[in-house]
Design an enzyme around this catalytic site. Sequence first.
Site, short mmCIF file in Angstrom:
data_model
loop_
_atom_site.label_atom_id
_atom_site.label_comp_id
_atom_site.label_asym_id
_atom_site.label_seq_id
_atom_site.Cartn_x
_atom_site.Cartn_y
_atom_site.Cartn_z
N HIS A 253 33.33 37.96 49.55
CA HIS A 253 33.65 38.88 50.65
C HIS A 253 34.11 38.11 51.90
CE1 HIS A 253 30.79 42.11 48.79
NE2 HIS A 253 31.83 41.84 48.03
N HIS B 236 23.16 49.53 39.38
CA HIS B 236 24.46 48.87 39.48
C HIS B 236 25.21 49.11 38.17
CE1 HIS B 236 27.53 45.72 39.86
NE2 HIS B 236 27.26 45.71 41.15
#
Length: 218
Positions: A70, A134
């Site tokens: 990220h 997830h």
Amino acid sequence: ERITEAIDNPIGTPKLEEMIKPTDTVCILVPDMTRQWGRPAEILSVLVPKIEAIGVKDENMLIVSATGTHKNQTPEEHALIVGQDIYDRIKVVDHNCDDNLQLVGTSFRGNEIWVNKTVMGYDKKIIVGSTVFHFLAGFGGGRKMILPGLCSQKTIIANHIHSLGPNLGDGTSPYVKVGAMDESNPFAADMMEAAKMAEPEFIINVVVNDDGKITHAF
């Protein structure tokens, strides 16, 4: 109260005061802005004073945001993640997936596990995060703070390839799914191996409800 209870009664590991010495250096791994819903600042507001009470000085602590691939974050975002009081006293940095990396081993599936070299140089490593379902890793949190959070881009890509079937056009592997965290899920199993190689000493994960409030801590 729940965070304090969890830290004081850890599962399968000694208490912080039994494993950390006043002379130790301590690195705390926190999520980035994409996991703010896990309220890391609230966890640190309990954790950091406990480490300080052991005798560890603020200058011997480092907080690393496990960003994976990220973007880099701003000082304002760092302050939101860790809380302004903690940010004013303890150094906070982002992980860089392209630099300052150390090879800690190779997974069963041939993935070279390159992790943040600075973090590996600290005496004690503590993971702070949150868990939720997830769709690839089975559950979030936990070992995901190491892989992808703390690894090289190459290691992360090699891991994420396990989400696909073996042949072109197969799409997503049927073994990679919500709730699957054992060896049957190669995506999750590769992450677990990487986390063990990085050897964190302690981990605090929380669960939050629909209102964003912490309901459980472990």
